[in-house]
Design a protein around this motif. Structure first.
Motif, PDB file in Angstrom:
ATOM      1  N   VAL A  50      37.978  34.696  36.843  1.00  0.00           N
ATOM      2  CA  VAL A  50      37.307  35.785  37.532  1.00  0.00           C
ATOM      3  C   VAL A  50      38.153  37.036  37.285  1.00  0.00           C
ATOM      4  N   LYS A  51      37.657  37.911  36.412  1.00  0.00           N
ATOM      5  CA  LYS A  51      38.436  39.080  36.000  1.00  0.00           C
ATOM      6  C   LYS A  51      37.789  40.350  36.536  1.00  0.00           C
ATOM      7  N   ALA A  52      38.622  41.221  37.094  1.00  0.00           N
ATOM      8  CA  ALA A  52      38.162  42.514  37.605  1.00  0.00           C
ATOM      9  C   ALA A  52      38.862  43.629  36.835  1.00  0.00           C
ATOM     10  N   GLY A  56      41.299  52.634  36.041  1.00  0.00           N
ATOM     11  CA  GLY A  56      41.988  53.063  34.821  1.00  0.00           C
ATOM     12  C   GLY A  56      41.653  52.209  33.614  1.00  0.00           C
ATOM     13  N   GLY A  57      40.852  51.176  33.826  1.00  0.00           N
ATOM     14  CA  GLY A  57      40.428  50.338  32.705  1.00  0.00           C
ATOM     15  C   GLY A  57      41.248  49.078  32.504  1.00  0.00           C
ATOM     16  N   LYS A  58      42.304  48.887  33.308  1.00  0.00           N
ATOM     17  CA  LYS A  58      43.111  47.678  33.172  1.00  0.00           C
ATOM     18  C   LYS A  58      42.376  46.508  33.826  1.00  0.00           C
ATOM     19  N   ASN A  59      42.538  45.324  33.237  1.00  0.00           N
ATOM     20  CA  ASN A  59      41.896  44.143  33.814  1.00  0.00           C
ATOM     21  C   ASN A  59      42.957  43.211  34.398  1.00  0.00           C
ATOM     22  N   PHE A  60      42.561  42.468  35.406  1.00  0.00           N
ATOM     23  CA  PHE A  60      43.464  41.497  36.021  1.00  0.00           C
ATOM     24  C   PHE A  60      42.622  40.325  36.509  1.00  0.00           C
ATOM     25  N   THR A  61      43.238  39.166  36.580  1.00  0.00           N
ATOM     26  CA  THR A  61      42.534  37.944  36.956  1.00  0.00           C
ATOM     27  C   THR A  61      42.634  37.718  38.459  1.00  0.00           C
ATOM     28  N   LEU A  62      41.486  37.687  39.123  1.00  0.00           N
ATOM     29  CA  LEU A  62      41.452  37.433  40.555  1.00  0.00           C
ATOM     30  C   LEU A  62      41.643  35.954  40.870  1.00  0.00           C
ATOM     31  N   ASN A  63      41.102  35.109  40.001  1.00  0.00           N
ATOM     32  CA  ASN A  63      41.139  33.671  40.265  1.00  0.00           C
ATOM     33  C   ASN A  63      40.826  32.922  38.980  1.00  0.00           C
ATOM     34  N   THR A  64      41.235  31.674  38.915  1.00  0.00           N
ATOM     35  CA  THR A  64      40.868  30.792  37.813  1.00  0.00           C
ATOM     36  C   THR A  64      40.218  29.554  38.399  1.00  0.00           C
ATOM     37  N   LEU A  65      38.959  29.332  38.046  1.00  0.00           N
ATOM     38  CA  LEU A  65      38.200  28.205  38.575  1.00  0.00           C
ATOM     39  C   LEU A  65      38.310  27.018  37.639  1.00  0.00           C
ATOM     40  N   ARG A  66      38.614  25.861  38.202  1.00  0.00           N
ATOM     41  CA  ARG A  66      38.787  24.627  37.441  1.00  0.00           C
ATOM     42  C   ARG A  66      37.675  23.638  37.771  1.00  0.00           C
ATOM     43  N   PRO A  67      37.598  22.516  37.043  1.00  0.00           N
ATOM     44  CA  PRO A  67      36.535  21.548  37.300  1.00  0.00           C
ATOM     45  C   PRO A  67      36.424  21.159  38.772  1.00  0.00           C
ATOM     46  N   GLY A  68      35.197  21.217  39.275  1.00  0.00           N
ATOM     47  CA  GLY A  68      34.927  20.895  40.669  1.00  0.00           C
ATOM     48  C   GLY A  68      34.801  22.119  41.556  1.00  0.00           C
ATOM     49  N   GLN A  69      35.286  23.266  41.074  1.00  0.00           N
ATOM     50  CA  GLN A  69      35.238  24.485  41.882  1.00  0.00           C
ATOM     51  C   GLN A  69      33.947  25.264  41.619  1.00  0.00           C
ATOM     52  N   CYS A  70      33.562  26.074  42.615  1.00  0.00           N
ATOM     53  CA  CYS A  70      32.272  26.765  42.582  1.00  0.00           C
ATOM     54  C   CYS A  70      32.446  28.284  42.494  1.00  0.00           C
ATOM     55  N   LEU A 174      50.043  36.570  41.994  1.00  0.00           N
ATOM     56  CA  LEU A 174      50.970  37.420  42.757  1.00  0.00           C
ATOM     57  C   LEU A 174      50.722  38.906  42.518  1.00  0.00           C
ATOM     58  N   PHE A 175      49.702  39.225  41.726  1.00  0.00           N
ATOM     59  CA  PHE A 175      49.345  40.600  41.390  1.00  0.00           C
ATOM     60  C   PHE A 175      50.549  41.372  40.837  1.00  0.00           C
ATOM     61  N   THR A 176      51.166  40.765  39.838  1.00  0.00           N
ATOM     62  CA  THR A 176      52.273  41.427  39.151  1.00  0.00           C
ATOM     63  C   THR A 176      52.159  41.129  37.668  1.00  0.00           C
ATOM     64  N   GLN A 177      52.988  41.773  36.863  1.00  0.00           N
ATOM     65  CA  GLN A 177      52.982  41.536  35.431  1.00  0.00           C
ATOM     66  C   GLN A 177      53.849  40.329  35.088  1.00  0.00           C
ATOM     67  N   ARG A 178      53.470  39.630  34.036  1.00  0.00           N
ATOM     68  CA  ARG A 178      54.217  38.438  33.621  1.00  0.00           C
ATOM     69  C   ARG A 178      55.698  38.754  33.368  1.00  0.00           C
TER      70      ARG A 178
END
Length: 206
Positions: A50-52, A56-70, A174-178
């Motif tokens: 789930v990417k937002a 400013g045009g930067k993208n970040f991942t809100l969540n990663t859904l795995r098998p079984g998740q909705c 954690l809403f930070t850069q790697r």
């Protein structure tokens, strides 16, 4: 994973034979941020990010859904807005079951066990959102890491935290850069607070 084996449909009597299951290629956009949610999606294979996007045009991942998740489950009964908070993008070849909202509502009305499963999953998502709010309210990257480690220690009942995600996914959580996450983890290791490798982070006893 079979649809009947997911937590949502486990121990229910719903006829799933006509549910549409689609295989998407990697990096496919299932839905875009702001699009109206008309179907409930259940991941059966692969991952959905789930990417937002910031103004400013930067993208970040809100969540990663795995098998079984909705996805779309919390939007079915929304009165003000039923739009996706982020774009749904596959990671790797991904299979997703898609059920139109009106059909899923009929399922809920006709099967009490499905209704209870659905409410339990919604309750867990609400709790996770509350914990994420507390996580994001922490003052520094280190505070966020310590908060997350404490929650995982309680959940896994161990001081050796098994990483169920990549470092990149943890940084997104954690809403930070790697690079910032890696630097702080190395500082914490040098100070004797933790030890870590690719698969675990160990909390050192004081």
């Amino acid at each position: 994973m079979k649809l009947s084996e997911t937590r949502l449909f486990k121990n229910t009597r719903v006829d799933l034979s006509n549910v549409n299951i689609i295989e998407f290629p990697s990096k496919f956009t299932i839905a875009t941020e702001g699009e109206q949610s008309l179907k409930l999606g259940i991941v059966l294979e692969g991952k959905v990010r789930v990417k937002a996007y910031s103004l400013g045009g930067k993208n970040f991942t809100l969540n990663t859904l795995r098998p079984g998740q909705c996805f779309g489950d919390v939007l079915i009964y929304g009165k003000k807005d039923k739009s996706y908070p982020g774009s749904l993008i596959t990671k790797g070849i991904t299979k997703v079951a898609l059920i139109p909202n009106d059909i899923f509502e009929q399922f809920l009305l006709n099967d009490k066990d499905l209704l209870m499963n659905y409410l339990a999953l919604l309750s867990e998502k609400a709790y996770e959102m509350n914990m994420k709010s507390k996580l994001l309210s922490q003052d520094s990257i280190r505070d966020k890491i310590l908060f997350w480690l404490q929650q995982e220690r309680l959940e896994q009942n161990s001081n050796i935290i098994e990483l169920k995600m990549s470092k990149e996914e943890l940084a997104n959580l954690l809403f930070t850069q790697r690079p910032s996450l890696s630097r702080e983890l190395m500082k914490m290791r040098d100070e004797g607070l933790i030890e870590f490798d690719r698969h675990t982070i160990s909390i050192k006893q004081k």
